[in-house]
Scaffold this motif. Structure first.
Motif, PDB file in Angstrom:
ATOM      1  N   ASN A 123       0.820  -1.208   0.000  1.00 30.03           N
ATOM      2  CA  ASN A 123       0.000   0.000   0.000  1.00 30.03           C
ATOM      3  C   ASN A 123       0.854   1.257   0.000  1.00 30.03           C
ATOM      4  OD1 ASN A 123      -2.539  -1.253   0.145  1.00 30.03           O
ATOM      5  ND2 ASN A 123      -2.237  -1.658   2.307  1.00 30.03           N
ATOM      6  N   PRO A 124       0.527   2.235  -0.869  1.00 28.55           N
ATOM      7  CA  PRO A 124       1.193   3.531  -0.776  1.00 28.55           C
ATOM      8  C   PRO A 124       0.852   4.179   0.558  1.00 28.55           C
ATOM      9  CG  PRO A 124       0.002   3.295  -2.844  1.00 28.55           C
ATOM     10  CD  PRO A 124      -0.359   2.111  -1.983  1.00 28.55           C
ATOM     11  N   PRO A 125       1.570   5.163   1.095  1.00 28.22           N
ATOM     12  CA  PRO A 125       2.686   5.767   0.391  1.00 28.22           C
ATOM     13  C   PRO A 125       3.905   4.862   0.415  1.00 28.22           C
ATOM     14  CG  PRO A 125       2.472   6.739   2.563  1.00 28.22           C
ATOM     15  CD  PRO A 125       1.310   5.786   2.392  1.00 28.22           C
ATOM     16  N   TRP A 126       4.660   4.884  -0.679  1.00 27.72           N
ATOM     17  CA  TRP A 126       5.834   4.040  -0.790  1.00 27.72           C
ATOM     18  C   TRP A 126       6.873   4.442   0.229  1.00 27.72           C
ATOM     19  CZ3 TRP A 126       4.846  -0.014  -3.460  1.00 27.72           C
ATOM     20  CH2 TRP A 126       3.950   0.051  -4.523  1.00 27.72           C
ATOM     21  N   PRO A 127       7.650   3.461   0.691  1.00 24.61           N
ATOM     22  CA  PRO A 127       8.796   3.820   1.516  1.00 24.61           C
ATOM     23  C   PRO A 127       9.746   4.693   0.714  1.00 24.61           C
ATOM     24  CG  PRO A 127       8.374   1.479   1.623  1.00 24.61           C
ATOM     25  CD  PRO A 127       7.483   2.035   0.536  1.00 24.61           C
ATOM     26  N   ALA A 128      10.647   5.360   1.408  1.00 27.05           N
ATOM     27  CA  ALA A 128      11.599   6.211   0.710  1.00 27.05           C
ATOM     28  C   ALA A 128      12.425   5.400  -0.267  1.00 27.05           C
ATOM     29  CB  ALA A 128      12.505   6.918   1.707  1.00 27.05           C
ATOM     30  N   THR A 129      12.747   4.178   0.077  1.00 31.35           N
ATOM     31  CA  THR A 129      13.564   3.369  -0.816  1.00 31.35           C
ATOM     32  C   THR A 129      13.348   1.887  -0.549  1.00 31.35           C
ATOM     33  OG1 THR A 129      15.795   3.079  -1.666  1.00 31.35           O
ATOM     34  CG2 THR A 129      15.603   3.379   0.697  1.00 31.35           C
ATOM     35  N   PHE A 130      13.378   1.109  -1.609  1.00 32.61           N
ATOM     36  CA  PHE A 130      13.411  -0.350  -1.516  1.00 32.61           C
ATOM     37  C   PHE A 130      14.768  -0.775  -2.022  1.00 32.61           C
ATOM     38  CE2 PHE A 130       8.708  -0.212  -2.141  1.00 32.61           C
ATOM     39  CZ  PHE A 130       8.342  -0.950  -1.033  1.00 32.61           C
ATOM     40  N   TRP A 131      15.493  -1.556  -1.243  1.00 36.87           N
ATOM     41  CA  TRP A 131      16.771  -2.122  -1.689  1.00 36.87           C
ATOM     42  C   TRP A 131      16.614  -3.624  -1.715  1.00 36.87           C
ATOM     43  CZ3 TRP A 131      21.618   0.708   0.509  1.00 36.87           C
ATOM     44  CH2 TRP A 131      21.561   2.043   0.126  1.00 36.87           C
ATOM     45  N   TRP A 132      17.083  -4.215  -2.782  1.00 36.71           N
ATOM     46  CA  TRP A 132      16.880  -5.628  -3.009  1.00 36.71           C
ATOM     47  C   TRP A 132      18.181  -6.253  -3.485  1.00 36.71           C
ATOM     48  CZ3 TRP A 132      12.055  -6.966  -6.463  1.00 36.71           C
ATOM     49  CH2 TRP A 132      11.494  -8.170  -6.050  1.00 36.71           C
ATOM     50  N   PRO A 133      18.567  -7.415  -2.964  1.00 36.39           N
ATOM     51  CA  PRO A 133      19.750  -8.099  -3.499  1.00 36.39           C
ATOM     52  C   PRO A 133      19.401  -8.769  -4.824  1.00 36.39           C
ATOM     53  CG  PRO A 133      18.787  -9.374  -1.726  1.00 36.39           C
ATOM     54  CD  PRO A 133      17.993  -8.098  -1.815  1.00 36.39           C
ATOM     55  N   PRO A 134      20.412  -9.231  -5.569  1.00 37.49           N
ATOM     56  CA  PRO A 134      20.150  -9.842  -6.870  1.00 37.49           C
ATOM     57  C   PRO A 134      19.384 -11.158  -6.803  1.00 37.49           C
ATOM     58  CG  PRO A 134      22.488  -9.320  -6.616  1.00 37.49           C
ATOM     59  CD  PRO A 134      21.830  -9.081  -5.294  1.00 37.49           C
ATOM     60  N   SER A 135      19.488 -11.906  -5.701  1.00 39.40           N
ATOM     61  CA  SER A 135      18.951 -13.268  -5.667  1.00 39.40           C
ATOM     62  C   SER A 135      17.426 -13.385  -5.639  1.00 39.40           C
ATOM     63  CB  SER A 135      19.553 -14.030  -4.481  1.00 39.40           C
ATOM     64  OG  SER A 135      19.280 -13.353  -3.271  1.00 39.40           O
ATOM     65  N   PRO A 136      16.673 -12.521  -4.955  1.00 43.06           N
ATOM     66  CA  PRO A 136      15.217 -12.700  -4.992  1.00 43.06           C
ATOM     67  C   PRO A 136      14.663 -12.400  -6.381  1.00 43.06           C
ATOM     68  CG  PRO A 136      15.833 -11.184  -3.237  1.00 43.06           C
ATOM     69  CD  PRO A 136      17.044 -11.438  -4.070  1.00 43.06           C
ATOM     70  N   TRP A 137      13.493 -12.879  -6.623  1.00 41.69           N
ATOM     71  CA  TRP A 137      12.838 -12.583  -7.883  1.00 41.69           C
ATOM     72  C   TRP A 137      11.408 -12.150  -7.625  1.00 41.69           C
ATOM     73  CZ3 TRP A 137       8.586 -15.607  -8.441  1.00 41.69           C
ATOM     74  CH2 TRP A 137       8.580 -16.831  -7.769  1.00 41.69           C
ATOM     75  N   PHE A 138      10.860 -11.449  -8.578  1.00 41.33           N
ATOM     76  CA  PHE A 138       9.474 -11.005  -8.548  1.00 41.33           C
ATOM     77  C   PHE A 138       8.825 -11.467  -9.837  1.00 41.33           C
ATOM     78  CE2 PHE A 138       6.573  -7.953 -10.486  1.00 41.33           C
ATOM     79  CZ  PHE A 138       5.538  -7.984  -9.573  1.00 41.33           C
ATOM     80  N   ALA A 139       7.582 -11.864  -9.730  1.00 37.69           N
ATOM     81  CA  ALA A 139       6.799 -12.163 -10.925  1.00 37.69           C
ATOM     82  C   ALA A 139       5.335 -11.885 -10.611  1.00 37.69           C
ATOM     83  CB  ALA A 139       6.978 -13.614 -11.346  1.00 37.69           C
ATOM     84  N   ASP A 140       4.661 -11.234 -11.533  1.00 37.97           N
ATOM     85  CA  ASP A 140       3.212 -11.112 -11.441  1.00 37.97           C
ATOM     86  C   ASP A 140       2.670 -12.375 -12.098  1.00 37.97           C
ATOM     87  OD1 ASP A 140       0.525 -10.586 -11.607  1.00 37.97           O
ATOM     88  OD2 ASP A 140       0.721  -8.669 -12.636  1.00 37.97           O
ATOM     89  N   ALA A 141       2.485 -13.393 -11.301  1.00 37.29           N
ATOM     90  CA  ALA A 141       2.205 -14.732 -11.823  1.00 37.29           C
ATOM     91  C   ALA A 141       0.716 -15.055 -11.926  1.00 37.29           C
ATOM     92  CB  ALA A 141       2.902 -15.767 -10.944  1.00 37.29           C
ATOM     93  N   TYR A 142      -0.145 -14.070 -11.800  1.00 34.27           N
ATOM     94  CA  TYR A 142      -1.578 -14.355 -11.917  1.00 34.27           C
ATOM     95  C   TYR A 142      -1.892 -15.074 -13.222  1.00 34.27           C
ATOM     96  CZ  TYR A 142      -2.750 -11.343  -7.924  1.00 34.27           C
ATOM     97  OH  TYR A 142      -2.862 -10.798  -6.678  1.00 34.27           O
ATOM     98  N   GLY A 143      -1.307 -14.617 -14.334  1.00 31.55           N
ATOM     99  CA  GLY A 143      -1.573 -15.234 -15.631  1.00 31.55           C
ATOM    100  C   GLY A 143      -1.103 -16.672 -15.700  1.00 31.55           C
ATOM    101  N   THR A 144       0.010 -16.975 -15.054  1.00 38.72           N
ATOM    102  CA  THR A 144       0.528 -18.341 -15.023  1.00 38.72           C
ATOM    103  C   THR A 144      -0.472 -19.277 -14.360  1.00 38.72           C
ATOM    104  OG1 THR A 144       2.785 -17.518 -14.888  1.00 38.72           O
ATOM    105  CG2 THR A 144       2.418 -19.778 -14.172  1.00 38.72           C
ATOM    106  N   TRP A 145      -1.106 -18.798 -13.305  1.00 41.91           N
ATOM    107  CA  TRP A 145      -2.007 -19.629 -12.512  1.00 41.91           C
ATOM    108  C   TRP A 145      -3.479 -19.503 -12.911  1.00 41.91           C
ATOM    109  CZ3 TRP A 145       0.790 -16.983  -7.990  1.00 41.91           C
ATOM    110  CH2 TRP A 145       2.047 -17.564  -7.820  1.00 41.91           C
ATOM    111  N   GLY A 146      -3.781 -18.610 -13.864  1.00 40.56           N
ATOM    112  CA  GLY A 146      -5.171 -18.411 -14.265  1.00 40.56           C
ATOM    113  C   GLY A 146      -5.982 -17.682 -13.211  1.00 40.56           C
ATOM    114  N   LEU A 147      -5.362 -16.753 -12.520  1.00 39.38           N
ATOM    115  CA  LEU A 147      -6.037 -15.970 -11.476  1.00 39.38           C
ATOM    116  C   LEU A 147      -6.250 -14.542 -11.943  1.00 39.38           C
ATOM    117  CD1 LEU A 147      -3.901 -17.165  -8.427  1.00 39.38           C
ATOM    118  CD2 LEU A 147      -6.160 -17.992  -9.117  1.00 39.38           C
ATOM    119  N   ALA A 148      -7.068 -13.812 -11.228  1.00 35.80           N
ATOM    120  CA  ALA A 148      -7.282 -12.388 -11.491  1.00 35.80           C
ATOM    121  C   ALA A 148      -6.775 -11.598 -10.293  1.00 35.80           C
ATOM    122  CB  ALA A 148      -8.767 -12.106 -11.718  1.00 35.80           C
TER     123      ALA A 148
END
Length: 166
Positions: A32-57
């Motif tokens: 939920n906004p408001p966004w934090p001042a900064t997000f720092w992420w290491p290279p190893s995690p991944w993100f995917a909007d996988a709704y389409g993969t699973w047939g979800l909305a």
């Protein structure tokens, strides 16, 4: 911060460090906004909007929050492809602000936190309130709003100004 922890339970909104694998509910785009001042992420995690993969909305706000964070064109590509994005890719598309090596993440976040803490907490409070309120204003309205000092001045203003004059 644990990836399994719901963002609504975070008492402070910045900085956030992200570890581990991500998915739809654990990503910065689903928070939920408001966004934090900064997000720092290491290279190893991944993100995917996988709704389409699973047939979800999307029902948790992904179709609203992801475009707010990365822009509509990038959000559409990420959503339509369900492509996994690692930390470097997340920084490249604007999902996170920086990608920091896994073994440097804690130290880098500690350095950032120290820099933030060295400044006026009152000024940071005012900036956060202004950013949150101005997000729905046009530029002219936002400039007038800021000039009106709606949140007052930081309590430590005089002491900090006097300290710099010495």
């Amino acid at each position: 911060m644990s990836m399994r922890r719901r963002p609504s339970t975070c008492s402070r909104r910045f900085p956030c460090r992200l570890r581990g694998k991500s998915g739809v509910p654990a990503s910065p785009a689903s928070w939920n906004p408001p966004w934090p001042a900064t997000f720092w992420w290491p290279p190893s995690p991944w993100f995917a909007d996988a709704y389409g993969t699973w047939g979800l909305a999307p029902v948790w706000g992904m179709s609203v929050r992801l475009p707010e964070r990365v822009g509509r064109a990038v959000a559409r590509e990420v959503s339509f492809t369900s492509r996994r994005v690692d930390g470097h890719g997340a920084a490249e598309i604007g999902l996170v602000d920086r990608c920091v090596a896994d073994d440097r993440l804690d130290g880098a976040v500690a350095e950032l936190t120290a820099e933030i803490a060295a400044n006026s907490a009152g000024t940071n409070r005012i900036y956060k309130a202004l950013y949150a309120r101005q997000s729905t204003m046009d530029r002219g309205e936002a400039l007038r709003f800021e000039r009106s000092l709606p949140f007052g001045l930081p309590e430590d203003r005089t002491a900090r100004l006097n300290a710099t004059r010495r």
